[in-house]
Scaffold this active site. Structure first.
Site, PDB file in Angstrom:
ATOM      1  N   GLU A 214       0.864  -1.382  -0.128  1.00  0.00           N
ATOM      2  CA  GLU A 214       0.009   0.025   0.084  1.00  0.00           C
ATOM      3  C   GLU A 214       0.692   1.144   0.072  1.00  0.00           C
ATOM      4  O   GLU A 214       0.691   2.259   0.839  1.00  0.00           O
ATOM      5  CB  GLU A 214      -0.941   0.100   1.201  1.00  0.00           C
ATOM      6  CG  GLU A 214      -2.009  -0.961   1.076  1.00  0.00           C
ATOM      7  CD  GLU A 214      -3.135  -1.168   2.347  1.00  0.00           C
ATOM      8  OE1 GLU A 214      -2.700  -0.372   3.250  1.00  0.00           O
ATOM      9  OE2 GLU A 214      -3.959  -1.796   2.319  1.00  0.00           O
ATOM     10  N   GLU A 406      -4.999  -8.479   0.811  1.00  0.00           N
ATOM     11  CA  GLU A 406      -5.680  -7.970   2.013  1.00  0.00           C
ATOM     12  C   GLU A 406      -7.275  -7.789   1.691  1.00  0.00           C
ATOM     13  O   GLU A 406      -7.630  -7.289   0.675  1.00  0.00           O
ATOM     14  CB  GLU A 406      -5.213  -6.545   2.722  1.00  0.00           C
ATOM     15  CG  GLU A 406      -3.731  -6.860   3.227  1.00  0.00           C
ATOM     16  CD  GLU A 406      -3.347  -5.453   3.894  1.00  0.00           C
ATOM     17  OE1 GLU A 406      -4.375  -4.916   4.442  1.00  0.00           O
ATOM     18  OE2 GLU A 406      -2.039  -5.431   3.885  1.00  0.00           O
TER      19      GLU A 406
END
Length: 525
Positions: A214, A406
């Site tokens: 991320e 995720e």
């Protein structure tokens, strides 16, 4: 750059393993992660869509069921809906489960400086203790190397596939002080040195590497809200992203040139995504995805940011283009969007303003994009748009290999009893709905090969939530020596992977004994 995330999945060879003893042995619940279905898959007990499942919800369960009941019942989904080689597992972040900076000669990172002495969950999945930051960026922490060699050996011995993230949000404080961390061009070389060391030390045991997790979180958010010091929100996010992209591409080149052929592994990056509708209809993170696919920033970005956007050289563009073997997709929520007025005379204010879009949780008729989650007020549950993201990646980016690295539900755990925490039917429904969306994408020809639930166990969450919410399949009872208890979702996940639908109330809500024995930061494998 001392960080690791383990996303574990059992290999076919381990699919016949006895789950509970394996979990107890590893103390790192992978008992519910397998890459193949049972040989005798029985789907006869899978419910049809019109089956009344009201008895599945215990009377004591007050929050999760009402959220999904108000919208629709989850569709049935089975392990046999996915290819035999499809990987399932659970993700974890060392940053969010690690011990204190003084343990194992780890040294301080930028998050230690921000969080202070906030207690962390002591876990076997500790910080990637490879470099000894107490002695400088190029010294090796032998204690950390020995630890991870033992851990990786144990994982592979039990047929668990480690997917290792090299950097999950944090940078050693020493590098932050020396040249402002990611804002310094030297970060590119130092990260490549660190990645090269990891490939050299662990490449025979790790076949899936993720360079960064991320990047938008710590490039955009990290340099707009003074989390790392004085910020220039109209400049620093772009500079940080530029250096991170070069660090990614350089380390990918190192892996491909020096290690990939003999180690036979893959390398990629994990990006946070969202689906924006009805106006834009595109997935997030083009700032990071476009350059590693095409070698440069998209034209729309260049036209708005202009001279505030660093430029890639011809050699850098060549190195960036195609610098991935797979793309990790992190998905939690989506948004409606509305365009904001644009003028060439606008004064640059921030990265967020440069997008010229307003993100909304409701459409023009006031209908929310999905039910609001219990633990995070900004997170609305919108599973079906995950399929849209995956199909868009297939169409726009030549159908890359994808892993869902995720995907999870934020459960409010503060002031809850153990029974309420472990009775997480809402998480089961959340996982089911997203698996249905992935199944839809697979039927559209998307090259997605794995799903990893966030997260293995409740941990520290950022943005001020800390330990008030839990994404975990297991609960960690911090006041009581960090004992871990499997939630109902852990039992369901294991049952799902066995090839049969889990009878939702057939397993105890709380195990008589924790699946994982209490451990501390000095535990050994």
């Amino acid at each position: 750059m001392a960080e690791s995330s383990f996303t574990s999945a059992l290999s076919p060879a381990a699919s016949q393993a006895n789950y509970d003893p394996l979990t107890k042995k590893l103390r790192a619940g992978a008992s519910y992660a397998t890459t193949r279905p049972s040989e005798d898959v029985d789907t006869s007990d899978r419910p049809s869509e019109d089956v009344d499942r009201s008895d599945d919800f215990p009377t004591s369960f007050k929050f999760g069921a009402s959220i999904f009941d108000a919208w629709r019942r989850p569709e049935p989904v089975a392990r046999s809906d996915f290819p035999p080689s499809f990987k399932f597992g659970a993700s974890s972040s060392a940053l969010q489960t690690e011990s204190y900076a003084t343990e194992g000669r780890r040294g301080h990172c930028t998050w230690d400086e921000m969080l202070g002495d906030l207690p962390a969950v002591h876990s076997l999945i500790l910080h990637f203790l490879v470099q000894d930051t107490t002695k400088g960026p190029h010294s090796i922490n032998k204690q950390g190397v020995d630890f991870y060699n033992r851990l990786l050996d144990e994982l592979n011995h039990n047929g668990i596939m480690p997917m290792v993230t090299l950097c999950h949000f944090d940078v050693p404080s020493a590098l932050q002080k020396k040249y402002n961390g990611i804002l310094g061009r030297q970060f590119v070389n130092d990260f490549n040195d660190y990645a090269n060391l990891c490939f050299q030390l662990f490449g025979d045991k790790v076949k899936h590497w993720i360079t960064f997790n991320e990047p938008s979180v710590y490039c955009e958010s990290g340099y707009q809200y003074e989390m790392t010091g004085k910020d220039e929100p109209a400049i620093y996010p772009y500079l940080a992203a530029h250096h991170l992209l070069l660090a990614h591409a350089t380390s990918v080149k190192t892996y491909r040139d020096c290690y990939q052929k003999q180690q036979n592994g893959k390398i990629g990056i994990s990006l946070v995504t969202a689906w924006f509708l009805p106006y834009s209809g595109s997935c997030h993170d083009i700032v990071y995805l476009d350059p590693i696919v095409t070698g440069d920033y998209p034209f729309s970005m260049k036209s708005i940011v202009r001279d505030r956007l660093p430029q890639f050289s011809s050699e850098e563009k060549k190195m960036l283009e195609g610098s991935y073997d797979f793309i990790g997709v992190n998905y939690y929520t989506s948004r409606y969007t509305r365009a904001l007025p644009f003028s060439p005379n606008d004064i640059p204010v921030s990265y967020a303003k440069d997008q010229y879009v307003e993100m909304l949780t409701e459409d023009k008729d006031g209908v929310p994009i999905g039910p609001q989650s219990e633990g995070m007020e900004f997170m609305y549950i919108a599973p079906k748009w995950l399929a849209s993201i995956l199909v868009n990646l297939k169409t726009k980016y030549n159908n890359p290999l994808i892993y869902i690295t995720e995907n999870g539900y934020p459960q409010l755990i503060q002031d809850k009893t153990m029974e309420e925490i472990c009775d997480d039917q809402v998480r089961i429904d959340y996982i089911k709905d997203h698996l249905v969306s992935i199944r839809t994408a697979l039927r559209e020809g998307v090259n997605v090969d794995g799903y990893f639930s966030w997260t293995l166990m409740d941990n520290m969450e950022v943005k001020g939530y800390y330990y008030t919410i839990g994404f975990g399949l297991h609960h960690v009872d911090i006041p009581n020596d960090f004992e871990r208890f499997p939630k109902k979702s852990a039992f369901w996940y294991r049952k799902f992977l066995s090839g049969k639908r889990a009878p939702l109330l057939s397993e105890p809500i709380i195990a008589k004994e924790p699946i994982m024995e209490p451990i501390n930061a000095k535990a050994t494998v």
